[in-house]
Motif scaffolding. Structure first.
Motif, PDB file in Angstrom:
ATOM      1  N   ALA A 164       0.835  -1.203   0.000  1.00 35.54           N
ATOM      2  CA  ALA A 164       0.000   0.000   0.000  1.00 35.54           C
ATOM      3  C   ALA A 164       0.864   1.246   0.000  1.00 35.54           C
ATOM      4  O   ALA A 164       0.568   2.229  -0.678  1.00 35.54           O
ATOM      5  N   GLN A 165       1.969   1.190   0.767  1.00 42.14           N
ATOM      6  CA  GLN A 165       2.857   2.340   0.827  1.00 42.14           C
ATOM      7  C   GLN A 165       3.496   2.589  -0.531  1.00 42.14           C
ATOM      8  O   GLN A 165       3.621   3.731  -0.980  1.00 42.14           O
ATOM      9  N   ALA A 166       3.902   1.478  -1.221  1.00 40.48           N
ATOM     10  CA  ALA A 166       4.486   1.614  -2.547  1.00 40.48           C
ATOM     11  C   ALA A 166       3.488   2.211  -3.523  1.00 40.48           C
ATOM     12  O   ALA A 166       3.839   2.972  -4.410  1.00 40.48           O
ATOM     13  N   ALA A 167       2.218   1.846  -3.350  1.00 38.41           N
ATOM     14  CA  ALA A 167       1.168   2.345  -4.233  1.00 38.41           C
ATOM     15  C   ALA A 167       0.894   3.826  -3.997  1.00 38.41           C
ATOM     16  O   ALA A 167       0.197   4.455  -4.780  1.00 38.41           O
ATOM     17  N   ASP A 168       1.433   4.365  -2.913  1.00 39.76           N
ATOM     18  CA  ASP A 168       1.241   5.779  -2.624  1.00 39.76           C
ATOM     19  C   ASP A 168       2.153   6.672  -3.463  1.00 39.76           C
ATOM     20  O   ASP A 168       2.082   7.890  -3.372  1.00 39.76           O
ATOM     21  N   THR A 169       3.045   6.079  -4.229  1.00 40.53           N
ATOM     22  CA  THR A 169       3.907   6.843  -5.124  1.00 40.53           C
ATOM     23  C   THR A 169       3.674   6.393  -6.562  1.00 40.53           C
ATOM     24  O   THR A 169       3.199   5.280  -6.811  1.00 40.53           O
ATOM     25  N   ILE A 170       4.008   7.268  -7.481  1.00 39.80           N
ATOM     26  CA  ILE A 170       3.968   6.944  -8.902  1.00 39.80           C
ATOM     27  C   ILE A 170       5.407   6.897  -9.388  1.00 39.80           C
ATOM     28  O   ILE A 170       6.108   7.912  -9.389  1.00 39.80           O
ATOM     29  N   LYS A 171       5.851   5.727  -9.781  1.00 37.65           N
ATOM     30  CA  LYS A 171       7.230   5.574 -10.214  1.00 37.65           C
ATOM     31  C   LYS A 171       7.389   5.972 -11.680  1.00 37.65           C
ATOM     32  O   LYS A 171       6.571   5.603 -12.519  1.00 37.65           O
ATOM     33  N   VAL A 172       8.452   6.727 -11.960  1.00 34.35           N
ATOM     34  CA  VAL A 172       8.780   7.074 -13.343  1.00 34.35           C
ATOM     35  C   VAL A 172      10.255   6.759 -13.576  1.00 34.35           C
ATOM     36  O   VAL A 172      11.093   6.927 -12.687  1.00 34.35           O
TER      37      VAL A 172
END
Length: 437
Positions: free
Chosen positions: A31-39
């Motif tokens: 869930a924490q990882a999903a809180d960011t948008i990776k580019v």
């Protein structure tokens, strides 16, 4: 239960509690990882192309930081994933696959050379990723998965040669096509050969020479150029890439090859490449781009101010001597357009964002409203020709009045001309002018 406890030292109840805690940790981490948008940021930070590409990584991080400072996208912060393909073309493909499959990036900003773009293109098409490519290139390509924010040939190469043919540009009759030996210079020069032929230039009046990446000895080549130029007004069109530009321009100075004698117009030399050499002997030589740091607009003033503040804050190598250039502006525009498309689509889903990118506009540092063409995935951009000054900056000597539509396929190459649809030669700009910004 007693046997389990006696053998492992804790009860089955405690074991279940540990399993549950572990599962909750995994869910929380996900869930924490999903809180960011990776580019993804895919640029050479080492090797022959590092001289040009490092600043593109830096300005990409600046743009991302700027978006995050305003709240991010869709309520999430953007998380850049920076990789170094080290000027190794096959490694570009490996790193692109890693970004998409391992890191699950929503988009990638990267590449400089066309050989690196050609290397990653099949990966982005296979995995349905998005790449923003920020550098001028040779055209002859269209991809559903790439957005081209640099110049196509009709936004750089053709106008530059037309300028050199004109009275104001010196009226060149003989041409030296000098480039690094890979796809961009060879394809660009193929287009220019057809174009020059259409203008009545004989084959004997065209000299074509290529050198490998990282080439450093230009003594013989510059001497050959001087011999070839004897008797007719001659211009050099340079598609040399990377750190080879430094010894080439030094050799021009060593042999006293001045712009008033044989002007050189470069398509891959800007403020960043000139930063490491003495520009005084090169005054008057030319470069054709879509942006120069010397452009005097409120938007550019703000862009340079942001860049200087970012350099100082992050203590980037070069400090106050760091400059802005065309591919940096193209990178910045691409990131802004992608972010706007994500907000418009309300998601980072690749197909939805791709659909939303077409038609996006950005008020660019060049001072123009730049539009992404929904049909061919290229930007409508102005063309600017500048003369090198002693301080390594450029004085604009010619420009279009406004942005012109990119042409991905050249009308001068017979097999490509069939793919040209709604395009007006020489370029769609209304009235053009030599006036300075």
């Amino acid at each position: 239960m007693n046997y389990f406890k006696s053998k492992y030292g804790f009860s089955l109840f405690n074991f279940k509690f540990l399993v549950l805690a572990f599962l909750l940790f995994v869910v929380s981490a996900t869930a924490q990882a999903a809180d960011t948008i990776k580019v993804g940021v895919l640029h050479s930070l080492s090797g022959t192309m590092a001289i040009s590409e490092t600043s593109l990584k830096d300005v990409a991080l600046m743009a991302i930081e700027e978006i995050n400072a305003k709240g991010g996208l869709l309520g999430k912060k953007i998380e850049p994933v920076v990789v170094d393909p080290a000027s190794d073309w096959p490694l570009f493909a490996e790193k692109a696959r890693e970004l998409i499959q391992k890191h699950k990036v929503a988009v990638t900003f990267g590449c400089w050379t066309s050989v690196s773009r050609k290397s990653v293109l099949p990966v982005f098409e296979e995995l349905n990723g998005l790449l923003f490519y920020p550098v001028q290139y040779e055209g002859e390509e269209s991809s559903y998965n790439i957005f081209y924010t640099g110049a196509a040939p009709n936004q750089q190469a053709i106008p530059a040669v037309e300028y050199l043919m004109s009275e104001d540009g010196g009226g060149a009759k003989r041409w030296v096509l000098l480039g690094t030996d890979y796809v961009y210079p060879r394809t660009t020069n193929k287009i220019l050969n057809y174009f020059l032929k259409s203008k009545g230039v004989a084959k004997k009046d065209i000299m074509e020479t290529y050198t490998p990446f990282g080439h450093s000895d230009y003594q013989t080549i510059v001497a050959d150029i001087k011999k070839f130029a004897a008797g007719k007004p001659t211009a050099v069109v340079s598609t040399i890439n990377g750190d080879s530009n430094v010894p080439f321009y030094k050799e021009l100075g060593n042999q006293g090859l001045k712009a008033e004698d044989i002007p050189v117009v470069a398509f891959s030399v800007g403020e960043e490449e000139l930063r490491g050499i003495d520009a005084k002997p090169l005054v008057g030589h030319l470069a054709a781009w879509n942006y120069f740091m010397s452009v005097k607009t409120p938007e550019n003033k703000a862009f340079i101010k942001k860049w200087n503040a970012y350099v100082k804050k992050n203590k980037l190598p070069g400090g106050s001597k760091r400059v802005t250039n065309d591919p940096m502006e193209a990178t910045y525009i691409g990131i802004k357009m992608w972010a706007q498309a994500v907000e418009q689509a309300g998601t980072t889903d690749i197909d939805a964002v791709r659909q939303a990118i077409g038609g996006q506009t950005v008020n660019s540092p060049s001072g123009f409203k730049i539009t992404m063409d929904a049909k061919n995935h290229h930007l409508h951009k102005p063309v600017v020709i500048g003369e090198i000054q002693a301080d390594g900056q450029f004085e604009v000597v010619w420009k279009t009045d406004g942005p012109i539509r990119a042409q991905a396929w050249s009308p001068f190459i017979p097999e490509s001309s069939k793919k040209v649809a709604d395009w007006t030669y020489p370029w769609v700009c209304g009235n053009c002018t030599k006036a300075k910004f």
